[in-house]
Write a protein that holds these residues in place. Structure first.
Motif, PDB file in Angstrom:
ATOM      1  N   LEU A  63      15.748  20.207  -2.059  1.00 14.71           N
ATOM      2  CA  LEU A  63      16.168  20.369  -3.448  1.00 14.71           C
ATOM      3  C   LEU A  63      15.227  19.608  -4.388  1.00 14.71           C
ATOM      4  N   ALA A  64      14.899  18.379  -4.035  1.00 11.53           N
ATOM      5  CA  ALA A  64      14.002  17.571  -4.864  1.00 11.53           C
ATOM      6  C   ALA A  64      12.599  18.179  -4.914  1.00 11.53           C
ATOM      7  N   ALA A  65      12.120  18.661  -3.794  1.00 10.76           N
ATOM      8  CA  ALA A  65      10.791  19.288  -3.766  1.00 10.76           C
ATOM      9  C   ALA A  65      10.778  20.547  -4.629  1.00 10.76           C
ATOM     10  N   GLY A  66      11.848  21.319  -4.591  1.00  5.47           N
ATOM     11  CA  GLY A  66      11.941  22.513  -5.426  1.00  5.47           C
ATOM     12  C   GLY A  66      11.942  22.175  -6.909  1.00  5.47           C
ATOM     13  N   LEU A  67      12.646  21.107  -7.270  1.00  4.63           N
ATOM     14  CA  LEU A  67      12.661  20.682  -8.667  1.00  4.63           C
ATOM     15  C   LEU A  67      11.291  20.215  -9.139  1.00  4.63           C
ATOM     16  N   VAL A  68      10.605  19.458  -8.307  1.00  4.07           N
ATOM     17  CA  VAL A  68       9.271  18.971  -8.667  1.00  4.07           C
ATOM     18  C   VAL A  68       8.297  20.133  -8.803  1.00  4.07           C
ATOM     19  N   LEU A  69       8.309  21.049  -7.838  1.00  2.17           N
ATOM     20  CA  LEU A  69       7.405  22.202  -7.914  1.00  2.17           C
ATOM     21  C   LEU A  69       7.731  23.100  -9.101  1.00  2.17           C
ATOM     22  N   ALA A  70       8.996  23.246  -9.438  1.00  2.35           N
ATOM     23  CA  ALA A  70       9.367  24.045 -10.609  1.00  2.35           C
ATOM     24  C   ALA A  70       8.843  23.395 -11.886  1.00  2.35           C
ATOM     25  N   GLY A  71       8.891  22.091 -11.962  1.00  2.53           N
ATOM     26  CA  GLY A  71       8.338  21.386 -13.125  1.00  2.53           C
ATOM     27  C   GLY A  71       6.837  21.552 -13.228  1.00  2.53           C
ATOM     28  N   ILE A  72       6.143  21.473 -12.109  1.00  2.00           N
ATOM     29  CA  ILE A  72       4.690  21.661 -12.097  1.00  2.00           C
ATOM     30  C   ILE A  72       4.334  23.079 -12.517  1.00  2.00           C
ATOM     31  N   ALA A  73       5.049  24.053 -11.974  1.00  2.00           N
ATOM     32  CA  ALA A  73       4.779  25.457 -12.314  1.00  2.00           C
ATOM     33  C   ALA A  73       5.061  25.715 -13.786  1.00  2.00           C
ATOM     34  N   ALA A  74       6.121  25.140 -14.311  1.00  2.00           N
ATOM     35  CA  ALA A  74       6.438  25.324 -15.727  1.00  2.00           C
ATOM     36  C   ALA A  74       5.345  24.718 -16.600  1.00  2.00           C
ATOM     37  N   GLN A  75       4.805  23.584 -16.197  1.00  2.00           N
ATOM     38  CA  GLN A  75       3.706  22.968 -16.944  1.00  2.00           C
ATOM     39  C   GLN A  75       2.472  23.865 -16.934  1.00  2.00           C
ATOM     40  N   PHE A  76       2.158  24.456 -15.786  1.00  2.00           N
ATOM     41  CA  PHE A  76       1.007  25.361 -15.690  1.00  2.00           C
ATOM     42  C   PHE A  76       1.199  26.588 -16.580  1.00  2.00           C
ATOM     43  N   LEU A  77       2.422  27.099 -16.647  1.00  2.00           N
ATOM     44  CA  LEU A  77       2.668  28.317 -17.407  1.00  2.00           C
ATOM     45  C   LEU A  77       2.726  28.090 -18.915  1.00  2.00           C
ATOM     46  N   THR A  78       3.057  26.882 -19.352  1.00  2.00           N
ATOM     47  CA  THR A  78       3.199  26.635 -20.782  1.00  2.00           C
ATOM     48  C   THR A  78       2.039  25.869 -21.386  1.00  2.00           C
ATOM     49  N   ALA A  79       1.256  25.181 -20.593  1.00  2.00           N
ATOM     50  CA  ALA A  79       0.159  24.374 -21.127  1.00  2.00           C
ATOM     51  C   ALA A  79      -0.981  25.268 -21.602  1.00  2.00           C
ATOM     52  N   PRO A  80      -1.531  24.991 -22.773  1.00  2.00           N
ATOM     53  CA  PRO A  80      -2.695  25.773 -23.212  1.00  2.00           C
ATOM     54  C   PRO A  80      -3.885  25.469 -22.331  1.00  2.00           C
ATOM     55  N   ARG A  81      -4.630  26.503 -21.996  1.00  2.00           N
ATOM     56  CA  ARG A  81      -5.802  26.329 -21.142  1.00  2.00           C
ATOM     57  C   ARG A  81      -6.979  25.864 -21.988  1.00  2.00           C
ATOM     58  N   ARG A  82      -7.711  24.867 -21.481  1.00  2.00           N
ATOM     59  CA  ARG A  82      -8.929  24.432 -22.163  1.00  2.00           C
ATOM     60  C   ARG A  82     -10.074  25.336 -21.766  1.00  2.00           C
ATOM     61  N   ARG A  83     -10.967  25.569 -22.687  1.00  2.00           N
ATOM     62  CA  ARG A  83     -12.127  26.364 -22.376  1.00  2.00           C
ATOM     63  C   ARG A  83     -13.096  25.537 -21.552  1.00  2.00           C
TER      64      ARG A  83
END
Length: 94
Positions: free
Chosen positions: A66-86
């Motif tokens: 459960l904890a690993a799933g929560l951590v990975l979901a947070g990481i994935a959400a950060q990747f999907l919402t963070a603006p990409r640098r050129r």
């Protein structure tokens, strides 16, 4: 076009080829793929894996899963919402 304009276009073309060769090859073939900034396939796969791990942790009483799933979901959400640098550009300090 003037010689200076041709040099500028050639320089721009070379930088594009170095920063995203897959996009440049597709552009040459007449079927451009999305630029690297818009390819989010691996990010969505990480989010799907996180949701699966989270669900498995809820169904099976496994706190570590459960904890690993929560951590990975947070990481994935950060990747999907963070603006990409050129590529090649540094962040300016504030």
């Amino acid at each position: 076009m003037t010689r200076r304009g041709d040099e500028t276009l050639n320089d721009l073309d070379e930088r594009m080829r170095m920063s995203d060769p897959r996009f440049a090859r597709g552009l040459d073939a007449g079927r451009p793929c999305p630029p690297r900034e818009y390819r989010r396939g691996p990010d969505w796969a990480l989010l799907a894996g996180a949701v699966a791990l989270l669900t498995a942790g809820l169904v099976l009483p496994q706190g570590l899963m459960l904890a690993a799933g929560l951590v990975l979901a947070g990481i994935a959400a950060q990747f999907l919402t963070a603006p990409r640098r050129r590529a090649g550009r540094r962040a300016r300090p504030h």
